[in-house]
Design an enzyme around this catalytic site. Structure first.
Site, short mmCIF file in Angstrom:
data_model
loop_
_atom_site.label_atom_id
_atom_site.label_comp_id
_atom_site.label_asym_id
_atom_site.label_seq_id
_atom_site.Cartn_x
_atom_site.Cartn_y
_atom_site.Cartn_z
N HIS A 148 -0.10 -11.74 1.56
CA HIS A 148 0.29 -10.57 0.76
C HIS A 148 0.19 -9.27 1.56
O HIS A 148 0.83 -8.27 1.22
CB HIS A 148 -0.59 -10.47 -0.49
CG HIS A 148 0.10 -9.84 -1.66
ND1 HIS A 148 0.90 -8.72 -1.55
CD2 HIS A 148 0.13 -10.18 -2.98
CE1 HIS A 148 1.37 -8.39 -2.74
NE2 HIS A 148 0.92 -9.26 -3.63
N SER A 149 -0.58 -9.25 2.63
CA SER A 149 -0.67 -8.04 3.44
C SER A 149 0.64 -7.74 4.16
O SER A 149 0.87 -6.62 4.61
CB SER A 149 -1.80 -8.18 4.48
OG SER A 149 -1.57 -9.28 5.33
#
Length: 500
Positions: A148-149
């Site tokens: 998700h980063s």
């Protein structure tokens, strides 16, 4: 398919700092991954799929960068470092029997297993698994696993669309629905004495003052609620409420495809937004599911337990990106290396809490009216922006681990997570294949249940990430959500609020 070439000037680019929100998502208590199932209308040609990826997606800096630690004085900081990309090390196509029994169960089990295996940190943080078996919703499925980063959901959907083309026009980029902006108040004569004496200007000034007061009030109230949630306030314990450590528990990922036209019909009839309808469907569907879990019937037909959560607090935790994602046109230029990101990418996470009303009512439209009022109230609060500022400050002052622990507490003490992401208005060709649906979800989240709504053409996908132990029958929850949508549709038709 061998290594994909990266220009020398790209290899020599300076490392780029990771945003505070992205560093937050690398911590054990808030380590998030996106799982996106993409169904296609034909079997996937693996070489063509890889070639299309090599010509589009990997040209985006986040999909061709390692997440590395670099020393910055006494504290290590994470940065993005461009590298060469080997498509074969990211795209996997297991040899499967297309005539296997239970292909839908196989895809569901395969996806669940993906959430139990760590990602290789020695390469860019994304993988694709091609499952060439026909299911009820598609002829083949590609499962994207993305840290998700790398980006938020809305930005990643925009990037996917920048890699695609319309089915109706193979040379054209797809189009996103245009969000209507509120019309500005007319103050044409405000600069003149006559304008200052105008009743319209007085009314406008009073409205502006009242809106400002409401914004201040709701911002303070929401801020206090989030602080209290971090400190001690917890939601009522129910069969869908996770506890400490739920972020690491095994998850099941299921989805249900419903008609977007049904959502639009209810939206138009009741003068609400799609988001309002989704929230109403969520409240009613979860209420029905909890009732089915509580109202256990013994062998004599007597109810062992009654559904009663009126006296307990239940809330939805929402994490959303505050920065508008780049346009599809800009991302297409980035993929063609005609433009740089220029800081217009990355997670800027804000948090909001929404009360979840579990009071089942005979009139489904009352639930919709309540959902609309709830969402309108949230729009008047600046609390999500303030939360982002606080999280950013925590990362800088005390480190990402502390910020992750605080964020974890907010979601751990609430009941479920909710999101709604808009997709393209018409059918698209993605990575050389006709896309049938998109079902994105997230795992590593400190909650037992996440409900995502994703539109695509005339479809709307309801995707669930559910704790395997607490919610052993997520398909049953999908049934209740779909039934709640049908009840809303029937209610507006029965009252003659829309012509069909």
């Amino acid at each position: 398919m061998g290594n994909v070439e990266v220009h020398e000037e790209e290899e020599e680019e300076e490392e780029e700092a990771v945003s505070p929100s992205s560093s937050l998502m690398q911590q054990p208590k808030f380590n998030l991954y996106i799982l996106a199932l993409m169904g296609f209308q034909t079997a996937i040609d693996v070489p063509l799929f890889k070639l299309s990826l090599s010509q589009t997606l990997i040209h985006h800096p986040r999909f061709s960068s390692l997440l590395v630690n670099s020393n910055n004085g006494a504290r290590r900081r994470m940065r993005w470092k461009r590298v060469r990309v080997d498509v074969d090390s990211h795209v996997f196509a297991p040899d499967l029997d297309p005539e296997m029994d239970g292909p839908d169960t196989f895809v569901e089990d395969f996806t669940a297993d993906l959430s139990k295996t760590p990602m290789d940190r020695k390469k860019p943080l994304w993988e694709v698994y091609i499952l060439n078996v026909p299911t009820a919703d598609a002829a083949a499925t590609a499962v994207f696993k993305i840290d998700h980063s790398v980006g938020d959901g809305a930005s990643l959907i925009s990037l996917v669309l920048a890699c695609s083309r319309k089915i109706s026009d193979p040379q054209a980029l797809p189009e996103m629905p245009v969000q209507k902006k509120p019309r500005p108040l007319s103050v044409a004569a405000a600069g003149s004495p006559a304008g200052l004496r105008s009743p319209g200007i007085v009314k406008w000034a009073l409205l502006l003052t009242w809106t400002l007061l409401l914004t201040i009030f709701h911002t303070v109230a929401d801020g206090v609620a989030i602080l209290a949630t971090v400190a001690f306030v917890k939601d009522k314990k129910t069969p869908i409420k996770g506890s400490a450590g739920v972020e690491a528990s095994p998850k099941r990922f299921v989805h249900r495809i419903v008609s977007l036209d049904d959502f639009k019909l209810v939206k138009t009839a009741m003068n609400v937004s799609i988001n309002d309808v989704a929230l109403a469907v969520t409240e009613a569907g979860v209420s029905r599911y909890l009732k089915s879990r509580y109202d256990n019937v013994d062998e004599n037909g007597a109810s062992k337990k009654k559904f009663n959560v009126r006296n307990g607090r239940m809330r939805i935790g929402i994490a959303f990106n505050l920065r508008p994602p780049p346009t599809i046109q800009d991302l297409a230029k980035i993929i063609k290396k005609e433009k740089k990101l220029d800081g217009k990418w990355g997670n800027q996470v804000g948090l909001a809490l929404i009360p979840l009303n579990m009071n089942l009512q005979k009139d489904p439209l009352s639930c919709l009216n309540r959902a609309k009022a709830t969402m309108e109230r949230r729009k008047l609060s600046l609390s999500p922006k303030l939360v982002f500022i606080v999280i950013k400050a925590l990362v800088k002052l005390f480190g990402a681990e502390t910020a992750a622990a605080v964020t974890n507490r907010v979601f751990q003490n609430t009941t479920l997570a909710f999101s709604n992401v808009v997709g393209p208005q018409e059918e698209i060709c993605l990575f050389g294949h006709h896309l049938s649906y998109i079902a994105p979800t997230v795992y590593g989240f400190p909650q037992a249940l996440l409900i995502h709504y994703q539109s695509y053409s005339n479809k709307l996908v309801i995707a669930l990430a559910a704790d395997e132990k607490l919610i052993p029958n997520p398909h049953c929850l999908c049934d209740h959500l779909q039934e709640s949508l049908q009840n809303l549709k029937e209610a507006v038709i029965k009252r003659g609020l829309v012509l069909v």
